[in-house]
Enzyme design. Structure first.
Site, PDB file in Angstrom:
ATOM      1  N   ASN A   8      47.539  38.346  40.978  1.00 17.41           N
ATOM      2  CA  ASN A   8      47.526  39.618  40.428  1.00 17.41           C
ATOM      3  C   ASN A   8      48.608  40.722  41.479  1.00 17.41           C
ATOM      4  O   ASN A   8      47.824  41.125  42.186  1.00 17.41           O
ATOM      5  CB  ASN A   8      46.096  40.089  40.445  1.00 17.41           C
ATOM      6  CG  ASN A   8      45.811  41.731  39.822  1.00 17.41           C
ATOM      7  OD1 ASN A   8      46.749  42.267  39.439  1.00 17.41           O
ATOM      8  ND2 ASN A   8      44.835  42.069  39.896  1.00 17.41           N
ATOM      9  N   TRP A   9      49.473  40.833  40.963  1.00  9.69           N
ATOM     10  CA  TRP A   9      50.577  41.663  41.631  1.00  9.69           C
ATOM     11  C   TRP A   9      50.108  43.091  41.690  1.00  9.69           C
ATOM     12  O   TRP A   9      50.721  43.842  42.483  1.00  9.69           O
ATOM     13  CB  TRP A   9      52.004  41.581  41.145  1.00  9.69           C
ATOM     14  CG  TRP A   9      52.741  40.336  41.608  1.00  9.69           C
ATOM     15  CD1 TRP A   9      52.056  39.208  42.073  1.00  9.69           C
ATOM     16  CD2 TRP A   9      54.160  40.125  41.296  1.00  9.69           C
ATOM     17  NE1 TRP A   9      53.112  38.442  42.661  1.00  9.69           N
ATOM     18  CE2 TRP A   9      54.286  38.777  42.055  1.00  9.69           C
ATOM     19  CE3 TRP A   9      55.217  40.718  41.108  1.00  9.69           C
ATOM     20  CZ2 TRP A   9      55.641  38.119  42.263  1.00  9.69           C
ATOM     21  CZ3 TRP A   9      56.584  40.177  41.229  1.00  9.69           C
ATOM     22  CH2 TRP A   9      56.653  39.044  41.829  1.00  9.69           C
ATOM     23  N   LYS A  10      49.267  43.702  40.942  1.00  7.10           N
ATOM     24  CA  LYS A  10      48.976  44.898  40.670  1.00  7.10           C
ATOM     25  C   LYS A  10      50.147  45.919  40.489  1.00  7.10           C
ATOM     26  O   LYS A  10      51.353  45.326  39.786  1.00  7.10           O
ATOM     27  CB  LYS A  10      47.996  45.448  41.678  1.00  7.10           C
ATOM     28  CG  LYS A  10      46.749  44.513  41.942  1.00  7.10           C
ATOM     29  CD  LYS A  10      45.933  45.115  42.868  1.00  7.10           C
ATOM     30  CE  LYS A  10      44.545  43.978  43.004  1.00  7.10           C
ATOM     31  NZ  LYS A  10      43.509  44.494  43.871  1.00  7.10           N
ATOM     32  N   HIS A  93      39.692  44.551  34.782  1.00  3.81           N
ATOM     33  CA  HIS A  93      39.707  44.532  36.262  1.00  3.81           C
ATOM     34  C   HIS A  93      38.817  45.721  36.659  1.00  3.81           C
ATOM     35  O   HIS A  93      39.001  46.765  36.282  1.00  3.81           O
ATOM     36  CB  HIS A  93      41.026  44.460  37.032  1.00  3.81           C
ATOM     37  CG  HIS A  93      41.182  44.441  38.280  1.00  3.81           C
ATOM     38  ND1 HIS A  93      40.966  45.401  39.129  1.00  3.81           N
ATOM     39  CD2 HIS A  93      41.430  43.368  39.129  1.00  3.81           C
ATOM     40  CE1 HIS A  93      41.323  44.923  40.527  1.00  3.81           C
ATOM     41  NE2 HIS A  93      41.452  43.731  40.466  1.00  3.81           N
ATOM     42  N   GLU A  95      39.487  47.920  38.918  1.00  2.00           N
ATOM     43  CA  GLU A  95      40.612  49.051  39.190  1.00  2.00           C
ATOM     44  C   GLU A  95      40.549  49.614  37.701  1.00  2.00           C
ATOM     45  O   GLU A  95      40.712  50.958  37.557  1.00  2.00           O
ATOM     46  CB  GLU A  95      41.754  48.729  39.755  1.00  2.00           C
ATOM     47  CG  GLU A  95      41.622  48.274  41.124  1.00  2.00           C
ATOM     48  CD  GLU A  95      42.685  47.259  41.707  1.00  2.00           C
ATOM     49  OE1 GLU A  95      43.782  47.024  41.311  1.00  2.00           O
ATOM     50  OE2 GLU A  95      42.119  46.753  42.908  1.00  2.00           O
ATOM     51  N   GLU A 165      34.849  39.229  40.925  1.00  2.00           N
ATOM     52  CA  GLU A 165      35.347  40.118  42.015  1.00  2.00           C
ATOM     53  C   GLU A 165      34.205  41.125  42.275  1.00  2.00           C
ATOM     54  O   GLU A 165      34.283  42.140  41.847  1.00  2.00           O
ATOM     55  CB  GLU A 165      36.494  40.562  41.191  1.00  2.00           C
ATOM     56  CG  GLU A 165      37.770  39.523  40.972  1.00  2.00           C
ATOM     57  CD  GLU A 165      39.041  40.168  41.060  1.00  2.00           C
ATOM     58  OE1 GLU A 165      39.673  39.524  41.768  1.00  2.00           O
ATOM     59  OE2 GLU A 165      39.384  41.306  40.744  1.00  2.00           O
ATOM     60  N   GLY A 171      40.836  44.184  47.987  1.00  2.00           N
ATOM     61  CA  GLY A 171      41.790  44.944  48.944  1.00  2.00           C
ATOM     62  C   GLY A 171      41.330  45.192  50.188  1.00  2.00           C
ATOM     63  O   GLY A 171      41.789  46.466  50.737  1.00  2.00           O
ATOM     64  N   SER A 211      40.118  39.598  48.652  1.00  2.00           N
ATOM     65  CA  SER A 211      40.461  39.199  49.877  1.00  2.00           C
ATOM     66  C   SER A 211      40.874  37.908  50.036  1.00  2.00           C
ATOM     67  O   SER A 211      40.627  37.520  51.297  1.00  2.00           O
ATOM     68  CB  SER A 211      39.815  40.130  50.885  1.00  2.00           C
ATOM     69  OG  SER A 211      39.929  41.321  50.785  1.00  2.00           O
ATOM     70  N   GLY A 232      45.253  38.968  44.866  1.00  2.00           N
ATOM     71  CA  GLY A 232      46.006  40.300  44.913  1.00  2.00           C
ATOM     72  C   GLY A 232      46.899  40.289  46.147  1.00  2.00           C
ATOM     73  O   GLY A 232      47.916  39.674  45.996  1.00  2.00           O
ATOM     74  N   GLY A 233      46.566  40.923  47.211  1.00  2.00           N
ATOM     75  CA  GLY A 233      47.483  41.329  48.234  1.00  2.00           C
ATOM     76  C   GLY A 233      48.158  39.844  48.747  1.00  2.00           C
ATOM     77  O   GLY A 233      49.509  40.117  48.913  1.00  2.00           O
TER      78      GLY A 233
HETATM   79  P1  PGA Z   1      42.896  41.353  46.725  1.00  2.00           P
HETATM   80  O1  PGA Z   1      42.692  41.675  45.037  1.00  2.00           O
HETATM   81  O2  PGA Z   1      43.103  39.858  46.776  1.00  2.00           O
HETATM   82  O3  PGA Z   1      44.073  42.158  47.195  1.00  2.00           O
HETATM   83  O4  PGA Z   1      41.563  41.738  47.257  1.00  2.00           O
HETATM   84  C1  PGA Z   1      42.104  40.785  44.433  1.00  2.00           C
HETATM   85  C2  PGA Z   1      41.959  41.427  43.028  1.00  2.00           C
HETATM   86  O5  PGA Z   1      41.712  42.699  42.607  1.00  2.00           O
HETATM   87  O6  PGA Z   1      42.332  40.626  41.856  1.00  2.00           O
END
Ligand code: PGA
Length: 248
Positions: A8-10, A93, A95, A165, A171, A211, A232-233
Site C-alpha cells: 500500500n503505497w498510500k 482503510h 486512513e 490493521e 505507520g 508496521s 505500507g512504509g
Molecule cells: P504501515 O502501513 O506498514 O506503514 O504501518 C500499513 C497500512 O496502513 O496498510
C-alpha cells in the site's frame, strides 16, 4: 507456505519516482512464488501496468467510488480502474475511515460494487489504541465485519481479502506481536466460519498490516491464520524485494 504480499503505497511517489523504483524491484520480484499485489496511487497505475507486463505482479488501487459514472467530483469508478488493469482494491482503510470520514455503509456499497465488477476487495478492519486498552478489540472487529459485509452472499464472501490493521500499529513502528496479530486474524476467520460456513472460512484469506517490515514479517507470516501482509512504509523501500521473495 505461499503468502499474499500486498503493498500500500498510500500517497507516495510521482510517475518518475515510480518508474525509478519499479525499475529496481520488478526484475527481482517478477517470478516470486508468493502472490504480490501493488496498490499504487491512481496516477501511477498505468506505469505499473506497462512495467509489470508478463510478470506475476498483480495491480491494485487504494480506493474507488461505487457509482458507475456521473457527477461525483474527484472520484474514480470501477470501470476506470479495470481499464488500467486493476484487479484488487483496498476498501475501508483506517486512513479513509478517519481522515475522509468513510462509514460502514459506504464501505459496504464499495465492497458490493467491487465484487460485482470482479475486482477483489481488500477490506481493512482494526481497533484504535483506546479500544484495545479497553478490551474492545473483538467487539470492534465484529461490528465492522457485520456492517461492512451486510447483505453479501456467502459465495461472494470468500473472494474478499480481509486485512486486520490495528490503527495503533499503522505507520507507528509499533507492530502487533505475532501472537496478538494471530489472535485477531483467527477471530476474523472464526467469525466468517460462524456466519458463512466452514468451507468459506477455509477458502478466505486474512492479512495483517501495521508496521510490517523485513525483520518482523517472517514471524508474523508463519502464523497459521495470517495469510500475508498489507505493507505500507516498507513497501516503498528496497527491503520489499526480500519480503516478497522470502519463503514463509
Ligand atoms: P504501515 O502501513 O506498514 O506503514 O504501518 C500499513 C497500512 O496502513 O496498510
Amino acid at each position: 507456505m505461499k503468502k499474499i504480499i500486498a503493498a500500500n503505497w498510500k500517497m507516495n511517489m510521482t510517475i518518475t519516482e515510480t518508474k525509478n523504483f519499479l525499475k529496481k524491484i520488478v526484475p527481482k520480484i517478477k517470478n516470486t512464488k508468493n502472490d504480490v499485489i501493488l496498490c499504487l496511487p491512481f496516477t501511477n497505475i498505468q506505469t505499473l501496468k506497462n512495467m509489470a507486463k508478463n510478470t506475476k505482479i498483480h495491480i491494485g488501487a487504494q480506493n474507488f467510488y461505487f457509482e458507475d459514472k456521473g457527477a461525483y467530483t474527484g472520484e474514480i469508478s470501477s470501470a476506470m480502474l479495470k481499464d488500467v488493469g486493476v484487479e484488487y482494491v483496498i476498501i475501508g482503510h483506517s486512513e479513509r475511515r478517519e481522515i475522509f470520514k468513510e462509514d460502514d455503509l459506504l464501505i459496504n456499497n464499495k465492497i458490493k460494487k467491487a465484487l460485482k465488477e470482479k475486482i477483489i476487495p481488500i477490506l481493512c478492519v482494526g481497533e484504535s489504541l483506546k479500544e484495545r486498552q479497553e478490551n474492545k478489540t473483538f467487539e470492534k472487529i465484529k461490528k465492522q465485519l457485520a456492517n461492512d459485509l451486510l447483505g453479501i452472499e456467502s459465495s461472494q464472501i470468500k473472494k474478499i481479502i480481509i486485512a486486520y490493521e490495528p490503527i495503533w500499529a499503522i505507520g507507528t513502528g509499533k507492530t502487533a506481536t505475532a501472537g496478538e496479530a494471530e489472535e485477531v486474524c483467527k477471530y476474523i476467520k472464526d467469525f466468517i466460519g460462524k456466519e458463512y460456513g466452514e468451507s468459506i472460512k477455509k477458502a478466505m484469506k486474512v492479512l495483517y498490516g501495521g508496521s510490517v517490515n523485513n525483520q518482523n514479517a517472517k514471524e508474523l507470516f508463519k502464523k497459521e491464520n495470517i495469510d500475508g501482509g498489507l505493507i505500507g512504509g516498507a513497501s516503498l523501500k528496497l527491503e520489499f524485494i526480500d519480503m516478497v521473495n522470502t519463503k514463509y
